[in-house]
Scaffold this motif. Structure first.
Motif, PDB file in Angstrom:
ATOM      1  N   PRO A  20      11.679 -28.741  -9.148  1.00 18.55           N
ATOM      2  CA  PRO A  20      11.784 -27.736  -8.085  1.00 18.55           C
ATOM      3  C   PRO A  20      12.604 -26.538  -8.549  1.00 18.55           C
ATOM      4  N   ILE A  21      12.345 -25.382  -7.959  1.00 19.48           N
ATOM      5  CA  ILE A  21      13.024 -24.156  -8.375  1.00 19.48           C
ATOM      6  C   ILE A  21      14.537 -24.279  -8.234  1.00 19.48           C
ATOM      7  N   LEU A  54      29.976 -18.766  -8.616  1.00 21.35           N
ATOM      8  CA  LEU A  54      28.813 -18.668  -7.733  1.00 21.35           C
ATOM      9  C   LEU A  54      28.986 -19.629  -6.566  1.00 21.35           C
ATOM     10  N   ARG A  55      29.050 -19.056  -5.373  1.00 19.81           N
ATOM     11  CA  ARG A  55      29.112 -19.871  -4.172  1.00 19.81           C
ATOM     12  C   ARG A  55      27.686 -20.272  -3.754  1.00 19.81           C
ATOM     13  N   THR A  56      27.591 -21.139  -2.754  1.00 13.97           N
ATOM     14  CA  THR A  56      26.286 -21.609  -2.291  1.00 13.97           C
ATOM     15  C   THR A  56      25.403 -20.447  -1.849  1.00 13.97           C
ATOM     16  N   SER A  57      26.013 -19.446  -1.206  1.00 10.54           N
ATOM     17  CA  SER A  57      25.234 -18.290  -0.749  1.00 10.54           C
ATOM     18  C   SER A  57      24.630 -17.535  -1.918  1.00 10.54           C
ATOM     19  N   HIS A  58      25.376 -17.437  -3.026  1.00 16.55           N
ATOM     20  CA  HIS A  58      24.850 -16.771  -4.212  1.00 16.55           C
ATOM     21  C   HIS A  58      23.665 -17.552  -4.791  1.00 16.55           C
ATOM     22  N   LEU A  59      23.834 -18.867  -4.866  1.00 11.85           N
ATOM     23  CA  LEU A  59      22.784 -19.706  -5.434  1.00 11.85           C
ATOM     24  C   LEU A  59      21.521 -19.668  -4.577  1.00 11.85           C
ATOM     25  N   LYS A  60      21.707 -19.630  -3.268  1.00  6.70           N
ATOM     26  CA  LYS A  60      20.543 -19.532  -2.381  1.00  6.70           C
ATOM     27  C   LYS A  60      19.808 -18.217  -2.610  1.00  6.70           C
ATOM     28  N   ALA A  61      20.567 -17.133  -2.808  1.00  6.06           N
ATOM     29  CA  ALA A  61      19.957 -15.830  -3.055  1.00  6.06           C
ATOM     30  C   ALA A  61      19.189 -15.839  -4.381  1.00  6.06           C
ATOM     31  N   LEU A  62      19.727 -16.532  -5.374  1.00  2.32           N
ATOM     32  CA  LEU A  62      19.049 -16.626  -6.667  1.00  2.32           C
ATOM     33  C   LEU A  62      17.779 -17.478  -6.562  1.00  2.32           C
ATOM     34  N   ILE A  63      17.847 -18.533  -5.770  1.00  9.02           N
ATOM     35  CA  ILE A  63      16.662 -19.371  -5.557  1.00  9.02           C
ATOM     36  C   ILE A  63      15.567 -18.553  -4.863  1.00  9.02           C
ATOM     37  N   GLN A  67      11.895 -17.675  -6.158  1.00  6.06           N
ATOM     38  CA  GLN A  67      10.720 -18.076  -5.371  1.00  6.06           C
ATOM     39  C   GLN A  67       9.777 -16.903  -5.122  1.00  6.06           C
ATOM     40  N   GLN A  68      10.296 -15.693  -5.203  1.00  3.25           N
ATOM     41  CA  GLN A  68       9.473 -14.497  -5.013  1.00  3.25           C
ATOM     42  C   GLN A  68       8.673 -14.147  -6.257  1.00  3.25           C
ATOM     43  N   GLY A  69       8.791 -14.989  -7.281  1.00  2.85           N
ATOM     44  CA  GLY A  69       8.018 -14.784  -8.500  1.00  2.85           C
ATOM     45  C   GLY A  69       8.737 -13.991  -9.572  1.00  2.85           C
ATOM     46  N   ASN A  70      10.015 -13.708  -9.374  1.00  7.15           N
ATOM     47  CA  ASN A  70      10.779 -12.951 -10.360  1.00  7.15           C
ATOM     48  C   ASN A  70      11.222 -13.834 -11.523  1.00  7.15           C
ATOM     49  N   ILE A  71      11.440 -13.213 -12.659  1.00  2.33           N
ATOM     50  CA  ILE A  71      11.889 -13.934 -13.850  1.00  2.33           C
ATOM     51  C   ILE A  71      13.377 -14.238 -13.735  1.00  2.33           C
ATOM     52  N   LYS A  73      15.324 -16.492 -16.309  1.00  2.00           N
ATOM     53  CA  LYS A  73      15.439 -17.414 -17.435  1.00  2.00           C
ATOM     54  C   LYS A  73      16.808 -17.389 -18.090  1.00  2.00           C
ATOM     55  N   SER A  74      17.599 -16.365 -17.789  1.00  2.00           N
ATOM     56  CA  SER A  74      18.942 -16.270 -18.378  1.00  2.00           C
ATOM     57  C   SER A  74      19.842 -15.508 -17.424  1.00  2.00           C
ATOM     58  N   HIS A  75      21.121 -15.447 -17.743  1.00  2.00           N
ATOM     59  CA  HIS A  75      22.090 -14.734 -16.912  1.00  2.00           C
ATOM     60  C   HIS A  75      21.825 -13.238 -16.913  1.00  2.00           C
ATOM     61  N   ASP A  76      21.087 -12.733 -17.919  1.00  2.00           N
ATOM     62  CA  ASP A  76      20.725 -11.318 -17.965  1.00  2.00           C
ATOM     63  C   ASP A  76      19.756 -10.945 -16.859  1.00  2.00           C
ATOM     64  N   ASN A  77      19.049 -11.932 -16.288  1.00  2.00           N
ATOM     65  CA  ASN A  77      18.010 -11.660 -15.296  1.00  2.00           C
ATOM     66  C   ASN A  77      18.532 -11.627 -13.868  1.00  2.00           C
ATOM     67  N   VAL A  78      19.829 -11.819 -13.673  1.00  2.00           N
ATOM     68  CA  VAL A  78      20.375 -11.807 -12.316  1.00  2.00           C
ATOM     69  C   VAL A  78      20.169 -10.422 -11.706  1.00  2.00           C
ATOM     70  N   PRO A  79      19.596 -10.337 -10.487  1.00  2.00           N
ATOM     71  CA  PRO A  79      19.304  -9.030  -9.883  1.00  2.00           C
ATOM     72  C   PRO A  79      20.567  -8.207  -9.648  1.00  2.00           C
ATOM     73  N   GLN A  80      20.383  -6.893  -9.652  1.00  2.00           N
ATOM     74  CA  GLN A  80      21.506  -5.963  -9.595  1.00  2.00           C
ATOM     75  C   GLN A  80      22.373  -6.138  -8.353  1.00  2.00           C
ATOM     76  N   ASP A  81      21.740  -6.397  -7.183  1.00  2.00           N
ATOM     77  CA  ASP A  81      22.539  -6.496  -5.964  1.00  2.00           C
ATOM     78  C   ASP A  81      23.487  -7.696  -6.010  1.00  2.00           C
ATOM     79  N   ILE A  82      23.054  -8.787  -6.626  1.00  2.00           N
ATOM     80  CA  ILE A  82      23.940  -9.955  -6.738  1.00  2.00           C
ATOM     81  C   ILE A  82      25.054  -9.674  -7.739  1.00  2.00           C
TER      82      ILE A  82
END
Length: 232
Positions: A20-21, A54-63, A67-71, A73-82
């Motif tokens: 699972p994701i 990373l708190r639970t809220s952060h991990l949920k945002a990453l999940i 799930q939206q189909g974004n890559i 695969k590494s810590h470099d891929n964390v979205p800018q807002d997070i």
């Protein structure tokens, strides 16, 4: 409830043949341990290698991001807002910490016994730097020739020349303005290695990192060009 969730996750894994994701996300951001004390899950800043809890809220945002189909695969891929949120929380955490002096586990050193009196009197802000201009943090001085404010502008133009998007060019110009308005030169920016300074001034994280990381490369090229012009 937990048993139902586990059963649902097991069914998902059997149906897809993949984990699972949420398991992928949790595994990717599980803290590797020492020297970090922020775990169990951390985002490691690719620039400064600093661990951000990373708190639970952060991990949920990453999940949700994954799930939206974004890559992811590494810590470099964390979205800018997070990333920005983690920088902000870290700054707020540091501001809340009491400004107390931590006692050293080592016995005190009598400086007057280490340095001759003449040297001891010169260890203030007006004292000359040691030979080679080695900074206390261990970073060698960039020694950029010419006025320091001009160097900031020249460097910014170099960064702007490396992109074609007008929005990115404008972002580098904003970073230049922030540096000059704070009375800093490239050497101070390079020594601090602090993307948070730019981010708190509403400069995008990626631009902040590039503005810092490119200084040494540009400075070496700039000094080489200056030396060549003098010789010619």
């Amino acid at each position: 409830m937990l048993a139902d969730r586990d059963a649902q996750l097991e069914a998902e894994e059997e149906d897809t043949g993949k984990a699972p994701i949420w398991k992928e996300v949790y595994a990717l951001f599980r803290c590797p341990g020492s020297p970090c004390d922020r775990g169990p899950h951390c985002w490691i800043d690719p620039v400064g290698k600093k661990h951000h809890h990373l708190r639970t809220s952060h991990l949920k945002a990453l999940i949700a991001f994954r799930q939206q189909g974004n890559i992811l695969k590494s810590h470099d891929n964390v979205p800018q807002d997070i990333c920005d949120q983690l920088y902000l929380e870290e700054r707020q955490r540091l501001e809340r910490e009491p400004k107390t002096n931590v006692s050293s586990p080592f016995p005190p050193i009598n400086i007057t016994n280490v340095l001759p009196q003449s040297q001891f009197l010169m260890t203030g802000s007006n004292a000359p730097m040691p030979q080679g201009d080695i900074r206390p943090c261990g970073i060698v001085s960039l020694a950029i020739p010419g006025p320091w404010d001009l160097a900031v502008k020249e460097y910014t133009e170099w960064q702007r020349s490396n992109v074609v998007d007008e929005k990115l060019k404008a972002e580098f110009s904003r970073a230049c303005k922030v540096v000059l308005e704070d009375g800093m030169g490239l050497e101070q920016v390079y020594e601090d290695q602090n993307p948070g300074f730019f981010i708190q001034n509403r400069i995008k994280s990626g631009i902040a990192r590039r503005f810092i990381s490119g200084i040494k490369v540009w400075a070496d090229q700039y000094k080489s060009a200056c030396d060549s012009s003098i010789m010619n």
